[in-house]
Motif scaffolding. Structure first.
Motif, PDB file in Angstrom:
ATOM      1  N   GLY A  17      31.250  18.452 -47.390  1.00  0.00           N
ATOM      2  CA  GLY A  17      31.746  19.755 -46.938  1.00  0.00           C
ATOM      3  C   GLY A  17      31.703  20.791 -48.056  1.00  0.00           C
ATOM      4  O   GLY A  17      31.349  21.957 -47.834  1.00  0.00           O
ATOM      5  N   VAL A  18      32.025  20.354 -49.270  1.00  0.00           N
ATOM      6  CA  VAL A  18      31.954  21.257 -50.425  1.00  0.00           C
ATOM      7  C   VAL A  18      30.520  21.758 -50.614  1.00  0.00           C
ATOM      8  O   VAL A  18      30.281  22.938 -50.896  1.00  0.00           O
ATOM      9  N   SER A  19      29.559  20.856 -50.404  1.00  0.00           N
ATOM     10  CA  SER A  19      28.156  21.262 -50.589  1.00  0.00           C
ATOM     11  C   SER A  19      27.742  22.305 -49.557  1.00  0.00           C
ATOM     12  O   SER A  19      26.887  23.148 -49.814  1.00  0.00           O
ATOM     13  N   LYS A  20      28.359  22.277 -48.374  1.00  0.00           N
ATOM     14  CA  LYS A  20      28.042  23.289 -47.355  1.00  0.00           C
ATOM     15  C   LYS A  20      28.708  24.633 -47.682  1.00  0.00           C
ATOM     16  O   LYS A  20      28.164  25.684 -47.369  1.00  0.00           O
ATOM     17  N   VAL A  21      29.891  24.581 -48.310  1.00  0.00           N
ATOM     18  CA  VAL A  21      30.523  25.829 -48.774  1.00  0.00           C
ATOM     19  C   VAL A  21      29.603  26.487 -49.804  1.00  0.00           C
ATOM     20  O   VAL A  21      29.332  27.696 -49.760  1.00  0.00           O
ATOM     21  N   TYR A  22      29.099  25.680 -50.727  1.00  0.00           N
ATOM     22  CA  TYR A  22      28.126  26.168 -51.717  1.00  0.00           C
ATOM     23  C   TYR A  22      26.896  26.736 -51.020  1.00  0.00           C
ATOM     24  O   TYR A  22      26.392  27.810 -51.379  1.00  0.00           O
ATOM     25  N   GLY A  23      26.422  26.048 -50.002  1.00  0.00           N
ATOM     26  CA  GLY A  23      25.226  26.497 -49.279  1.00  0.00           C
ATOM     27  C   GLY A  23      25.425  27.867 -48.661  1.00  0.00           C
ATOM     28  O   GLY A  23      24.556  28.741 -48.760  1.00  0.00           O
ATOM     29  N   GLU A  24      26.582  28.065 -48.056  1.00  0.00           N
ATOM     30  CA  GLU A  24      26.855  29.370 -47.437  1.00  0.00           C
ATOM     31  C   GLU A  24      26.994  30.455 -48.512  1.00  0.00           C
ATOM     32  O   GLU A  24      26.563  31.596 -48.309  1.00  0.00           O
ATOM     33  N   ALA A  25      27.573  30.090 -49.661  1.00  0.00           N
ATOM     34  CA  ALA A  25      27.710  31.068 -50.754  1.00  0.00           C
ATOM     35  C   ALA A  25      26.337  31.434 -51.316  1.00  0.00           C
ATOM     36  O   ALA A  25      26.046  32.598 -51.608  1.00  0.00           O
ATOM     37  N   LEU A  26      25.486  30.436 -51.459  1.00  0.00           N
ATOM     38  CA  LEU A  26      24.125  30.686 -51.963  1.00  0.00           C
ATOM     39  C   LEU A  26      23.368  31.593 -50.988  1.00  0.00           C
ATOM     40  O   LEU A  26      22.677  32.539 -51.387  1.00  0.00           O
ATOM     41  N   ALA A  27      23.544  31.342 -49.701  1.00  0.00           N
ATOM     42  CA  ALA A  27      22.896  32.156 -48.669  1.00  0.00           C
ATOM     43  C   ALA A  27      23.382  33.606 -48.753  1.00  0.00           C
ATOM     44  O   ALA A  27      22.592  34.555 -48.688  1.00  0.00           O
ATOM     45  N   HIS A  66      18.875  39.853 -52.669  1.00  0.00           N
ATOM     46  CA  HIS A  66      17.426  39.898 -52.394  1.00  0.00           C
ATOM     47  C   HIS A  66      17.084  40.241 -50.951  1.00  0.00           C
ATOM     48  O   HIS A  66      15.908  40.354 -50.616  1.00  0.00           O
ATOM     49  N   GLY A  67      18.090  40.338 -50.092  1.00  0.00           N
ATOM     50  CA  GLY A  67      17.822  40.722 -48.705  1.00  0.00           C
ATOM     51  C   GLY A  67      17.238  39.613 -47.845  1.00  0.00           C
ATOM     52  O   GLY A  67      16.771  39.883 -46.736  1.00  0.00           O
ATOM     53  N   ILE A  68      17.251  38.371 -48.316  1.00  0.00           N
ATOM     54  CA  ILE A  68      16.808  37.269 -47.452  1.00  0.00           C
ATOM     55  C   ILE A  68      17.923  36.990 -46.443  1.00  0.00           C
ATOM     56  O   ILE A  68      19.067  36.689 -46.828  1.00  0.00           O
ATOM     57  N   GLU A  69      17.610  37.115 -45.157  1.00  0.00           N
ATOM     58  CA  GLU A  69      18.629  36.890 -44.130  1.00  0.00           C
ATOM     59  C   GLU A  69      18.895  35.387 -43.968  1.00  0.00           C
ATOM     60  O   GLU A  69      17.967  34.584 -44.074  1.00  0.00           O
ATOM     61  N   THR A  70      20.147  35.039 -43.682  1.00  0.00           N
ATOM     62  CA  THR A  70      20.453  33.647 -43.320  1.00  0.00           C
ATOM     63  C   THR A  70      21.431  33.628 -42.163  1.00  0.00           C
ATOM     64  O   THR A  70      22.422  34.372 -42.160  1.00  0.00           O
ATOM     65  N   VAL A  71      21.151  32.788 -41.195  1.00  0.00           N
ATOM     66  CA  VAL A  71      22.143  32.475 -40.173  1.00  0.00           C
ATOM     67  C   VAL A  71      22.653  31.067 -40.485  1.00  0.00           C
ATOM     68  O   VAL A  71      21.900  30.090 -40.421  1.00  0.00           O
ATOM     69  N   CYS A  72      23.931  30.990 -40.867  1.00  0.00           N
ATOM     70  CA  CYS A  72      24.559  29.694 -41.161  1.00  0.00           C
ATOM     71  C   CYS A  72      25.128  29.150 -39.857  1.00  0.00           C
ATOM     72  O   CYS A  72      25.964  29.808 -39.220  1.00  0.00           O
ATOM     73  N   LEU A  73      24.693  27.969 -39.478  1.00  0.00           N
ATOM     74  CA  LEU A  73      25.185  27.347 -38.249  1.00  0.00           C
ATOM     75  C   LEU A  73      26.219  26.299 -38.630  1.00  0.00           C
ATOM     76  O   LEU A  73      25.887  25.273 -39.225  1.00  0.00           O
ATOM     77  N   ARG A  74      27.470  26.561 -38.306  1.00  0.00           N
ATOM     78  CA  ARG A  74      28.524  25.578 -38.605  1.00  0.00           C
ATOM     79  C   ARG A  74      28.586  24.592 -37.451  1.00  0.00           C
ATOM     80  O   ARG A  74      29.430  24.704 -36.540  1.00  0.00           O
ATOM     81  N   ILE A  75      27.686  23.637 -37.526  1.00  0.00           N
ATOM     82  CA  ILE A  75      27.516  22.709 -36.413  1.00  0.00           C
ATOM     83  C   ILE A  75      28.744  21.799 -36.286  1.00  0.00           C
ATOM     84  O   ILE A  75      29.279  21.313 -37.292  1.00  0.00           O
TER      85      ILE A  75
END
Ligand code: NAI
Length: 267
Positions: A138-148, A155-164
């Protein structure tokens, strides 16, 4: 088709396998990648490139010519930290770095409800709620959303984070009454995340239209996601099948059984 080349990571995984056919319909080439070999041979539109996400040069090569990244690869449950870190921390950085190099406009990121697994089950939780991860996963997904978020703001790269939530053919446990995501809704969710005209940085709960849901306040409307399925018709069946889970104290938390693992906090 809407896209030239889409890259799907985790293509040999449970959800990746479900997404292959619908994603192929959206693009001229679907590039599949995984550490493991595919379970099903490539169709005419598909190509497969084996890749360890932790290997920077391999990930750079993988991203060549990609327009949209659909990232479902990596460690998908609690494991030794080294493996989580390689795939979900280093691997995710490698993907965003390569996305920047190769001009990828958007990422659809398989995040997880486990970013808030230690929030209470009756607590209304939104993407603005503070993260309460229930595992190193779960911590790694928090990091993932922060990186996104960082790659969007800088940089303007869009991300849709899906909290499955819990993506299964059918609800299997009482927890699914709130967390279930049907395969049909997963496919629609990913289609919306891929094709919404303006995604920006978005967080959407990956659940079906479940009545008993404490997850709310997300960007589903912005991407046009409207789930078709609902866990309620399975209520009696799942409560009958798993009565012990109804009284498990760890069912107080949103993360469900992952929370029980080595749980030692005094009451
Ligand atoms: P899975 O474990 O079936 O698939 C993940 C794939 O990633 C595997 O095929 C694995 O070989 C690959 N992988 C692992 N480490 C890798 C590495 N270092 N380099 C390249 N590939 C690597 O998992 P599943 O269930 O398909 O989940 C997909 C994504 O959705 C994951 O990110 C998971 O965290 C997320 N998710 C899934 C949920 C579910 O209900 N299945 C719930 C919440 C989130």
């Amino acid at each position: 088709p809407a896209f030239g080349t889409i890259l799907l990571t985790g293509a040999a995984g449970k959800l990746g396998s479900v997404l292959r056919e619908p994603l192929a319909a959206l693009c001229s080439t679907l590039r599949l990648s995984d550490l493991r070999p595919l379970t099903q041979a490539c169709s005419a539109k598909e190509e497969f490139i084996a890749c360890d996400l932790a290997q920077t040069a391999e990930v750079q090569a993988l991203m060549q010519g990609v327009e949209l990244l659909v990232h479902f690869g990596g460690v998908a449950h609690e494991q030794a930290f080294e493996r989580i870190a390689a795939a979900n921390l280093i691997g995710l950085y490698n993907l965003y770095d390569a996305a920047l190099t190769h001009g990828v406009r958007r990422v659809v990121f398989a995040s997880s409800n486990h970013v808030n697994g230690f929030s209470r089950i009756d607590e209304a939780t939104t993407p603005a709620s503070p993260p309460r991860p229930d595992s190193l996963y779960g911590v790694s997904k928090v990091y993932g959303e922060a990186l996104a978020r960082y790659y969007f703001d800088r940089h303007g790269i869009e991300t849709v984070c899906l909290r499955i939530g819990s993506c299964l053919p059918e609800p299997k446990s009482p927890r699914c009454l709130q967390a279930w995501l049907s395969h049909r809704d997963l496919i629609e969710l990913v289609r919306c995340a891929a094709t919404a005209p303006q995604a920006g940085f978005a967080v959407v709960w990956g659940i079906s239209d479940n009545q008993q849901a404490c997850w709310q306040g997300d960007d589903a409307e912005r991407i046009g996601y409207q789930p078709q399925d609902c866990a309620e018709p399975w209520r009696e069946q799942v409560e009958r099948a798993r009565p012990e889970m109804l009284s498990d104290p760890r069912m107080r938390f949103q993360g469900g059984s992952i929370v029980s693992r080595d749980y030692r906090k005094p009451a």
